[in-house]
Design a protein around this motif. Structure first.
Motif, mmCIF file in Angstrom:
data_model
loop_
_atom_site.group_PDB
_atom_site.id
_atom_site.type_symbol
_atom_site.label_atom_id
_atom_site.label_comp_id
_atom_site.label_asym_id
_atom_site.label_seq_id
_atom_site.Cartn_x
_atom_site.Cartn_y
_atom_site.Cartn_z
ATOM 1 N N LYS A 240 34.420 43.378 52.628
ATOM 2 C CA LYS A 240 34.659 42.806 51.302
ATOM 3 C C LYS A 240 34.556 43.841 50.188
ATOM 4 N N SER A 241 34.020 45.016 50.493
ATOM 5 C CA SER A 241 33.829 46.037 49.462
ATOM 6 C C SER A 241 35.089 46.836 49.195
ATOM 7 N N ASP A 242 36.180 46.522 49.870
ATOM 8 C CA ASP A 242 37.462 47.173 49.626
ATOM 9 C C ASP A 242 38.147 46.470 48.453
ATOM 10 N N PRO A 243 38.562 47.198 47.410
ATOM 11 C CA PRO A 243 39.189 46.546 46.248
ATOM 12 C C PRO A 243 40.433 45.750 46.624
ATOM 13 N N LEU A 244 40.644 44.654 45.927
ATOM 14 C CA LEU A 244 41.776 43.770 46.168
ATOM 15 C C LEU A 244 42.941 44.189 45.287
ATOM 16 N N GLY A 245 43.827 45.015 45.825
ATOM 17 C CA GLY A 245 45.004 45.409 45.063
ATOM 18 C C GLY A 245 44.635 46.017 43.735
ATOM 19 N N SER A 246 45.068 45.392 42.666
ATOM 20 C CA SER A 246 44.838 45.910 41.317
ATOM 21 C C SER A 246 43.543 45.387 40.711
ATOM 22 N N THR A 247 42.794 44.587 41.450
ATOM 23 C CA THR A 247 41.602 43.968 40.861
ATOM 24 C C THR A 247 40.334 44.415 41.596
ATOM 25 N N GLY A 248 39.307 43.594 41.516
ATOM 26 C CA GLY A 248 37.988 43.994 41.990
ATOM 27 C C GLY A 248 37.748 43.735 43.468
ATOM 28 N N LEU A 249 36.476 43.508 43.818
ATOM 29 C CA LEU A 249 36.084 43.405 45.214
ATOM 30 C C LEU A 249 36.298 41.990 45.758
ATOM 31 N N ARG A 250 36.213 41.871 47.071
ATOM 32 C CA ARG A 250 36.618 40.644 47.771
ATOM 33 C C ARG A 250 35.466 39.684 48.051
ATOM 34 N N PHE A 251 34.290 39.971 47.556
ATOM 35 C CA PHE A 251 33.159 39.088 47.827
ATOM 36 C C PHE A 251 33.413 37.710 47.223
ATOM 37 N N ASN A 252 33.117 36.675 48.010
ATOM 38 C CA ASN A 252 33.303 35.293 47.577
ATOM 39 C C ASN A 252 32.611 34.399 48.597
ATOM 40 N N PRO A 253 32.042 33.267 48.158
ATOM 41 C CA PRO A 253 31.335 32.399 49.108
ATOM 42 C C PRO A 253 32.229 31.879 50.236
ATOM 43 N N ASP A 254 33.539 31.778 49.983
ATOM 44 C CA ASP A 254 34.450 31.207 50.971
ATOM 45 C C ASP A 254 35.121 32.246 51.866
ATOM 46 N N ILE A 255 34.796 33.523 51.665
ATOM 47 C CA ILE A 255 35.382 34.594 52.469
ATOM 48 C C ILE A 255 34.323 35.104 53.438
ATOM 49 N N PRO A 256 34.567 35.067 54.749
ATOM 50 C CA PRO A 256 33.542 35.516 55.705
ATOM 51 C C PRO A 256 33.295 37.015 55.618
ATOM 52 N N ASN A 257 32.078 37.431 55.959
ATOM 53 C CA ASN A 257 31.766 38.850 55.950
ATOM 54 C C ASN A 257 32.277 39.514 57.232
ATOM 55 N N TYR A 258 32.261 40.827 57.236
ATOM 56 C CA TYR A 258 32.861 41.544 58.361
ATOM 57 C C TYR A 258 32.110 41.297 59.668
ATOM 58 N N GLN A 259 30.795 40.993 59.588
ATOM 59 C CA GLN A 259 30.044 40.722 60.818
ATOM 60 C C GLN A 259 30.590 39.492 61.529
ATOM 61 N N ASP A 260 30.916 38.447 60.770
ATOM 62 C CA ASP A 260 31.485 37.239 61.371
ATOM 63 C C ASP A 260 32.881 37.499 61.928
ATOM 64 N N ILE A 261 33.648 38.326 61.217
ATOM 65 C CA ILE A 261 34.994 38.660 61.701
ATOM 66 C C ILE A 261 34.905 39.474 62.982
ATOM 67 N N MET A 262 33.924 40.378 63.076
ATOM 68 C CA MET A 262 33.736 41.162 64.297
ATOM 69 C C MET A 262 33.482 40.267 65.498
ATOM 70 N N LYS A 263 32.695 39.219 65.308
ATOM 71 C CA LYS A 263 32.402 38.294 66.404
ATOM 72 C C LYS A 263 33.673 37.580 66.866
ATOM 73 N N LYS A 264 34.535 37.268 65.909
ATOM 74 C CA LYS A 264 35.787 36.571 66.223
ATOM 75 C C LYS A 264 36.836 37.524 66.763
ATOM 76 N N GLY A 265 36.776 38.774 66.327
ATOM 77 C CA GLY A 265 37.712 39.779 66.811
ATOM 78 C C GLY A 265 38.958 39.940 65.975
ATOM 79 N N LYS A 266 39.111 39.119 64.947
ATOM 80 C CA LYS A 266 40.269 39.247 64.065
ATOM 81 C C LYS A 266 40.011 38.486 62.774
ATOM 82 N N ALA A 267 40.744 38.875 61.721
ATOM 83 C CA ALA A 267 40.644 38.193 60.433
ATOM 84 C C ALA A 267 41.796 37.212 60.300
ATOM 85 N N ASP A 268 41.484 35.955 60.093
ATOM 86 C CA ASP A 268 42.527 34.949 59.866
ATOM 87 C C ASP A 268 43.013 35.029 58.421
#
Length: 422
Positions: A240-268
């Protein structure tokens, strides 16, 4: 592994430093503020961030002065880590560092196999230093039939090799994740590249049905690109610390963190941010923007959780149009916008993503008066909005000591933010 023990030692030390910084209370507080701000909690901001493209980074932290590793792959890891560490330790903005390292994706995407991009230097540019000249491949009306499906090629063996190498170097220090592939949905802008900007403008009036058919084909191509990358576990980024295009960071309550994505093996797709813009429509009326861009953004942006709209185009007179884009959460307010009108139209419904001007960086020193004047105007114009201020430098830092100018800009921004709170 072709990386020497000396290079490995350097990388592991940098990795430890990055992990140490990620665990600080200050870093955790910044994550909390970004999470609340993107959830439209105005009290979390304003937040400010510097987002540099490769040319500006090369000027701020030149390789010849900062890189020590000898192996090219090691130098790429070193560059990434040094830039992240330097930002946290020197800028004192709202940069967040996560304890991750990204190995290369080893993916090649050809969007339009039957329509190769024809770009070259002007015939009289013997030094090969000027702008590219583009020759648009869509000439005849029948040519839009060549807008087919994208081709995605993955070198799985090389990809696994990079992953194993990264795990050997950084194992037990940083979490090893792939470099996710991410790009904006630019239906109109890709059409401009295929058809030519002047032709796009006249076609909207003279050949509107044909134009809509072409735009639909491009939208279908985008959707196939997105879904193919999702299915193959290539979509990203995961952090989530990667900037979103022309704006800020990707942190948000509805966006999973990378640890959860690692468990799933892919980002939906539905668990990630999207970024869409139509810079080619900067001078197009709100009505034509809505007719020729919105229908395709409606289709594509439904695939994602949250959306940022805009980059460098002027959108202060198109805020109502932007609000009709599905799942929109952020709007880019570029330096050419009417800041006051944008603030009044945005209110509390969207995150006001201000893009400061890079002009004050031109010259040997930062033009402090210009920076303060623009910042004060924006802070007043967006006083009722959730606000982020993203210095997105895509080109040069303008000579002189670029790193010093970046540090000075963040210091000024902090002072002006604090002044508004007082």
């Amino acid at each position: 592994m072709n990386i020497s023990k000396q290079d490995v030692g350097i990388l592991r030390e940098l990795g430890r430093k990055a992990a140490e910084l990620s665990a600080t209370d200050d870093n955790k507080q910044k994550i909390d503020k970004w999470t609340r701000l993107t959830d439209l909690d105005k009290s979390a901001g304003p937040l400010q961030l510097i987002h540099l493209w490769p040319l500006a980074w090369a000027e701020a932290l030149p390789d010849e002065q900062h890189l020590v590793c000898q192996n090219e792959t090691a130098r790429n890891y070193e560059r990434d880590l040094r830039q992240r560490i330097w930002s946290v330790e020197n800028l004192h903005d709202d940069t967040v560092i996560e304890p991750v390292i990204r190995y290369p994706h080893c993916v090649e995407i050809t969007a339009y196999p039957e329509l190769p991009v024809m770009a070259h230097y002007a015939s009289d540019d013997h030094a090969k230093t000027g702008a590219f000249k583009f020759e648009s491949p869509i000439v005849e009306m029948a040519d839009i039939e060549k807008i087919g499906d994208p081709v995605v090629k993955v070198d799985a063996e090389q990809r696994e090799g990079y992953k194993a190498e990264a795990e050997e170097i950084f194992g037990g220090i940083l979490d090893v994740i792939p470099t996710g592939i991410y790009f904006a949905a630019k239906v109109v802008d890709e059409w401009a590249g295929l058809r030519g900007m002047e032709n796009v403008y006249t076609d909207m009036m003279d050949e509107s049905e044909w134009t809509h058919e072409a735009l639909q084909r491009i939208a279908d191509n985008f959707q196939k690109r997105f879904q193919t990358l999702e299915e193959q576990g290539l979509w990203g980024p995961w952090e989530k610390s990667d900037p979103l295009g022309s704006t800020g960071l990707r942190f948000n309550p509805d966006i999973p963190n990378y640890q959860d994505i690692m468990k799933k093996g892919k980002a939906d797709l539905m668990d990630t941010w999207a970024f869409t813009c139509a810079e080619g429509f900067n001078c197009v009326s709100p009505g034509m923007h809505e007719e020729f861009d919105l229908p395709y953004n409606v289709q594509l942006m439904k695939l994602f959780k949250w959306v940022n709209v805009g980059c460098c185009e002027v959108l202060h007179n198109k805020v109502e149009f932007v609000k009709n884009v599905p799942n929109v959460r952020r709007i880019s307010v570029s330096e050419w916008c009417d800041f006051e009108k944008a603030g009044a139209e945005i209110g509390t419904e969207l995150l006001y993503g201000y893009k400061p001007s890079g002009v004050p960086f031109l010259g040997d020193g930062l033009h402090e008066d210009q920076v303060r004047k623009e910042l004060r105007r924006v802070l007043d114009a967006a006083k009722d909005c959730p606000l982020e201020m993203i210095l997105n430098i895509g080109g040069t830092l303008g000579g002189g000591d670029g790193a010093a100018k970046l540090v000075e800009w963040t210091k000024i921004a902090k002072e002006e933010i604090e002044a508004t709170k007082g």
